[in-house]
Structure formats: C-alpha cells, structure tokens
Design a protein around this motif. Structure first.
Motif, PDB file in Angstrom:
ATOM      1  N   LEU A   8       0.880  -1.170   0.000  1.00  0.00           N
ATOM      2  CA  LEU A   8       0.000   0.000   0.000  1.00  0.00           C
ATOM      3  C   LEU A   8       0.911   1.212   0.000  1.00  0.00           C
ATOM      4  CD1 LEU A   8      -2.951   1.086   0.306  1.00  0.00           C
ATOM      5  CD2 LEU A   8      -2.550   1.115   2.751  1.00  0.00           C
ATOM      6  N   SER A   9       0.807   2.031  -1.025  1.00  0.00           N
ATOM      7  CA  SER A   9       1.753   3.134  -1.137  1.00  0.00           C
ATOM      8  C   SER A   9       1.079   4.335  -1.793  1.00  0.00           C
ATOM      9  CB  SER A   9       2.949   2.667  -1.977  1.00  0.00           C
ATOM     10  OG  SER A   9       4.004   3.551  -1.806  1.00  0.00           O
ATOM     11  N   VAL A  10       1.296   5.502  -1.224  1.00  0.00           N
ATOM     12  CA  VAL A  10       0.756   6.748  -1.782  1.00  0.00           C
ATOM     13  C   VAL A  10       1.937   7.685  -2.014  1.00  0.00           C
ATOM     14  CG1 VAL A  10      -0.681   8.770  -1.232  1.00  0.00           C
ATOM     15  CG2 VAL A  10      -1.483   6.480  -0.614  1.00  0.00           C
ATOM     16  N   GLN A  15       0.350  12.239   0.355  1.00  0.00           N
ATOM     17  CA  GLN A  15       0.126  11.561   1.638  1.00  0.00           C
ATOM     18  C   GLN A  15      -0.608  12.486   2.610  1.00  0.00           C
ATOM     19  OE1 GLN A  15       3.802   9.899   3.133  1.00  0.00           O
ATOM     20  NE2 GLN A  15       4.056   8.585   1.356  1.00  0.00           N
ATOM     21  N   GLY A  16      -1.285  11.865   3.554  1.00  0.00           N
ATOM     22  CA  GLY A  16      -1.957  12.624   4.610  1.00  0.00           C
ATOM     23  C   GLY A  16      -3.248  13.278   4.164  1.00  0.00           C
ATOM     24  N   GLN A  17      -3.771  12.868   3.002  1.00  0.00           N
ATOM     25  CA  GLN A  17      -5.021  13.469   2.496  1.00  0.00           C
ATOM     26  C   GLN A  17      -6.138  12.435   2.383  1.00  0.00           C
ATOM     27  OE1 GLN A  17      -4.194  15.776  -1.157  1.00  0.00           O
ATOM     28  NE2 GLN A  17      -2.093  15.988  -0.444  1.00  0.00           N
ATOM     29  N   GLY A  18      -5.926  11.270   2.975  1.00  0.00           N
ATOM     30  CA  GLY A  18      -7.001  10.280   3.011  1.00  0.00           C
ATOM     31  C   GLY A  18      -6.944   9.215   1.926  1.00  0.00           C
ATOM     32  N   GLY A  20      -4.683   6.817   1.391  1.00  0.00           N
ATOM     33  CA  GLY A  20      -4.317   5.501   1.942  1.00  0.00           C
ATOM     34  C   GLY A  20      -5.508   4.826   2.594  1.00  0.00           C
ATOM     35  N   ARG A  21      -6.241   5.599   3.373  1.00  0.00           N
ATOM     36  CA  ARG A  21      -7.445   5.073   4.042  1.00  0.00           C
ATOM     37  C   ARG A  21      -8.464   4.586   2.995  1.00  0.00           C
ATOM     38  NH1 ARG A  21     -10.833   5.300   8.526  1.00  0.00           N
ATOM     39  NH2 ARG A  21      -9.049   5.566   9.897  1.00  0.00           N
ATOM     40  N   THR A  43       3.831  -5.801   7.638  1.00  0.00           N
ATOM     41  CA  THR A  43       4.187  -4.380   7.728  1.00  0.00           C
ATOM     42  C   THR A  43       5.220  -4.157   8.826  1.00  0.00           C
ATOM     43  OG1 THR A  43       3.190  -2.163   7.758  1.00  0.00           O
ATOM     44  CG2 THR A  43       2.348  -3.733   9.380  1.00  0.00           C
ATOM     45  N   ASN A  50       2.069   2.386   9.873  1.00  0.00           N
ATOM     46  CA  ASN A  50       2.057   0.966   9.503  1.00  0.00           C
ATOM     47  C   ASN A  50       1.204   0.185  10.519  1.00  0.00           C
ATOM     48  OD1 ASN A  50       5.219   0.336   7.711  1.00  0.00           O
ATOM     49  ND2 ASN A  50       3.580   1.720   7.287  1.00  0.00           N
ATOM     50  N   PHE A  53      -1.700   2.016  12.225  1.00  0.00           N
ATOM     51  CA  PHE A  53      -2.709   2.433  11.246  1.00  0.00           C
ATOM     52  C   PHE A  53      -3.651   1.265  10.933  1.00  0.00           C
ATOM     53  CE2 PHE A  53      -3.227   2.678   6.406  1.00  0.00           C
ATOM     54  CZ  PHE A  53      -4.374   3.483   6.450  1.00  0.00           C
ATOM     55  N   TYR A  54      -3.077   0.082  10.674  1.00  0.00           N
ATOM     56  CA  TYR A  54      -3.905  -1.086  10.337  1.00  0.00           C
ATOM     57  C   TYR A  54      -4.717  -1.559  11.545  1.00  0.00           C
ATOM     58  CZ  TYR A  54      -1.160  -1.183   6.073  1.00  0.00           C
ATOM     59  OH  TYR A  54      -0.584  -0.837   4.881  1.00  0.00           O
ATOM     60  N   ARG A  56      -6.090   0.309  13.686  1.00  0.00           N
ATOM     61  CA  ARG A  56      -7.281   1.170  13.776  1.00  0.00           C
ATOM     62  C   ARG A  56      -8.373   0.690  12.824  1.00  0.00           C
ATOM     63  NH1 ARG A  56      -3.377   5.292  14.425  1.00  0.00           N
ATOM     64  NH2 ARG A  56      -3.617   6.171  12.338  1.00  0.00           N
TER      65      ARG A  56
HETATM   66  C1  LIG Z   1       0.960   4.357   4.688  1.00  0.00           C
HETATM   67  C2  LIG Z   1       0.428   5.217   3.549  1.00  0.00           C
HETATM   68  C3  LIG Z   1      -0.029   4.327   2.380  1.00  0.00           C
HETATM   69  C4  LIG Z   1      -0.785   6.005   4.061  1.00  0.00           C
HETATM   70  O1  LIG Z   1      -1.314   6.766   2.976  1.00  0.00           O
HETATM   71  P1  LIG Z   1      -1.887   8.236   3.212  1.00  0.00           P
HETATM   72  O2  LIG Z   1      -2.654   8.632   1.993  1.00  0.00           O
HETATM   73  O3  LIG Z   1      -0.798   9.125   3.673  1.00  0.00           O
HETATM   74  O4  LIG Z   1      -2.857   7.926   4.439  1.00  0.00           O
HETATM   75  P2  LIG Z   1      -4.156   8.724   4.910  1.00  0.00           P
HETATM   76  O5  LIG Z   1      -4.030  10.199   4.621  1.00  0.00           O
HETATM   77  O6  LIG Z   1      -5.361   8.023   4.394  1.00  0.00           O
HETATM   78  O7  LIG Z   1      -4.024   8.506   6.471  1.00  0.00           O
HETATM   79  C5  LIG Z   1      -4.158   7.183   6.969  1.00  0.00           C
HETATM   80  C6  LIG Z   1      -3.743   7.144   8.396  1.00  0.00           C
HETATM   81  O8  LIG Z   1      -2.313   7.148   8.507  1.00  0.00           O
HETATM   82  C7  LIG Z   1      -1.926   8.125   9.468  1.00  0.00           C
HETATM   83  N1  LIG Z   1      -0.696   8.718   8.966  1.00  0.00           N
HETATM   84  C8  LIG Z   1      -0.405   9.035   7.688  1.00  0.00           C
HETATM   85  N2  LIG Z   1       0.837   9.569   7.627  1.00  0.00           N
HETATM   86  C9  LIG Z   1       1.311   9.574   8.890  1.00  0.00           C
HETATM   87  C10 LIG Z   1       2.528   9.987   9.485  1.00  0.00           C
HETATM   88  N3  LIG Z   1       3.534  10.508   8.763  1.00  0.00           N
HETATM   89  N4  LIG Z   1       2.669   9.830  10.811  1.00  0.00           N
HETATM   90  C11 LIG Z   1       1.684   9.311  11.556  1.00  0.00           C
HETATM   91  N5  LIG Z   1       0.500   8.887  11.048  1.00  0.00           N
HETATM   92  C12 LIG Z   1       0.330   9.027   9.750  1.00  0.00           C
HETATM   93  C13 LIG Z   1      -3.060   9.129   9.499  1.00  0.00           C
HETATM   94  O9  LIG Z   1      -3.153   9.706  10.788  1.00  0.00           O
HETATM   95  C14 LIG Z   1      -4.264   8.296   9.213  1.00  0.00           C
HETATM   96  O10 LIG Z   1      -4.811   7.692  10.337  1.00  0.00           O
HETATM   97  P3  LIG Z   1      -6.354   7.880  10.680  1.00  0.00           P
HETATM   98  O11 LIG Z   1      -7.106   7.829   9.376  1.00  0.00           O
HETATM   99  O12 LIG Z   1      -6.685   6.754  11.575  1.00  0.00           O
HETATM  100  O13 LIG Z   1      -6.393   9.228  11.307  1.00  0.00           O
HETATM  101  C15 LIG Z   1       1.474   6.251   3.071  1.00  0.00           C
HETATM  102  O14 LIG Z   1       1.922   7.002   4.187  1.00  0.00           O
HETATM  103  C16 LIG Z   1       2.673   5.607   2.382  1.00  0.00           C
HETATM  104  O15 LIG Z   1       2.631   5.332   1.180  1.00  0.00           O
HETATM  105  N6  LIG Z   1       3.751   5.390   3.149  1.00  0.00           N
HETATM  106  C17 LIG Z   1       4.963   4.793   2.628  1.00  0.00           C
HETATM  107  C18 LIG Z   1       4.750   3.344   2.253  1.00  0.00           C
HETATM  108  C19 LIG Z   1       4.220   2.539   3.408  1.00  0.00           C
HETATM  109  O16 LIG Z   1       4.675   2.641   4.558  1.00  0.00           O
HETATM  110  N7  LIG Z   1       3.230   1.697   3.076  1.00  0.00           N
HETATM  111  C20 LIG Z   1       2.636   0.749   4.008  1.00  0.00           C
HETATM  112  C21 LIG Z   1       3.461  -0.494   3.997  1.00  0.00           C
HETATM  113  S1  LIG Z   1       2.555  -1.872   4.594  1.00  0.00           S
END
Ligand SMILES: CC(C)(COP(=O)(O)OP(=O)(O)OC[C@H]1O[C@@H](n2cnc3c(N)ncnc32)[C@H](O)[C@@H]1OP(=O)(O)O)[C@@H](O)C(=O)NCCC(=O)NCCS
Length: 96
Positions: A8-10, A15-18, A20-21, A43, A50, A53-54, A56
């Motif tokens: 799962l990667s954004v 990132q931080g705009q929903g 990933g969720r 993860t 990681n 997040f899962y 939750r």
């Molecule tokens: C993990 C990932 C896919 C989340 O995507 P995203 O679009 O940033 O996520 P969202 O904006 O939908 O937020 C999802 C949750 O992650 C949390 N989150 C996102 N970035 C965060 C950060 N830097 N620190 C802490 N929490 C974070 C948010 O609080 C949110 O939690 P909530 O919905 O319960 O409040 C993205 O950060 C990513 O690509 N990371 C690098 C790759 C990775 O780690 N992938 C997962 C491997 S299994």
C-alpha cells in the motif's frame, strides 16, 4: 480464502489526504463482496502509519503460532530481500 495486500503506497506529495485510508477501504469492500474470509498483510511494527494504522482498521497482529505457512513465506522472502525481520509483523482482519 484470504485477500493479501502486498503493498500500500501513496506518493509523498499526496500523503496525509485520506488516499491511503480510501485504498484500504476499497480492498476491504472488494474482499467483503467476494465473501472472502479475511485480509492479510505484513508491515513494520514501529512506524505510526504501519501497524498502528492497520490496527485502527481492526487488523490484529498475529502471534508466531498464528502465522500461516503462506505468511511465513512472505516474511522470509522480505528478510531475504534485506528487510529487518525483527521489525516486521503479519496482520489479519477477519471478515467472517
Ligand atoms: C501508509 C500510507 C499508504 C498512508 O497513505 P496516506 O494517503 O498518507 O494515508 P491517509 O491520509 O489516508 O491517512 C491514513 C492514516 O495514517 C496516518 N498517517 C499518515 N501519515 C502519517 C505519518 N507521517 N505519521 C503518523 N501517522 C500518519 C493518518 O493519521 C491516518 O490515520 P487515521 O485515518 O486513523 O487518522 C502512506 O503514508 C505511504 O505510502 N507510506 C509509505 C509506504 C508505506 O509505509 N506503506 C505501508 C506499507 S505496509
């Protein structure tokens, strides 16, 4: 049957705009519609976006005794590709 989320990667700029969720919810809905038993993934334990997040979303971290042979292979492959095994975990969300 289980759906395994391989990655799962954004993009950083989005990132931080929903997104990933939403991606995770889409996978969940897909698995539910097909009446799959559960979702699985591996993860990092110690990154806030990681394992916590899962959790939750209702994913549970599997104990060593609960990790299936398939997930053991996934974790071992990760170690063979250089990931630190002690920081990795396998998780499962039971749908039914
Ligand atoms: C993990 C990932 C896919 C989340 O995507 P995203 O679009 O940033 O996520 P969202 O904006 O939908 O937020 C999802 C949750 O992650 C949390 N989150 C996102 N970035 C965060 C950060 N830097 N620190 C802490 N929490 C974070 C948010 O609080 C949110 O939690 P909530 O919905 O319960 O409040 C993205 O950060 C990513 O690509 N990371 C690098 C790759 C990775 O780690 N992938 C997962 C491997 S299994």
């Amino acid at each position: 049957m289980e759906l395994h989320i391989h990655e799962l990667s954004v993009s950083q700029q989005f990132q931080g705009q929903g997104a990933g969720r939403k991606l995770l919810l889409t996978a969940l809905e897909h698995a539910d519609k097909r009446e799959l038993h559960s979702l699985t993934l591996t993860t990092f334990r110690d990154l806030p976006w990681n394992e916590p997040f899962y959790r939750r979303f209702g994913f549970e971290t599997l104990s060593p005794a609960e990790i299936s042979p398939r997930l053991t292979t996934v974790l071992n492959n990760e170690i063979n590709h250089g990931l630190p095994g002690e920081r990795r975990c396998a998780m499962r969300l039971k749908l039914r």
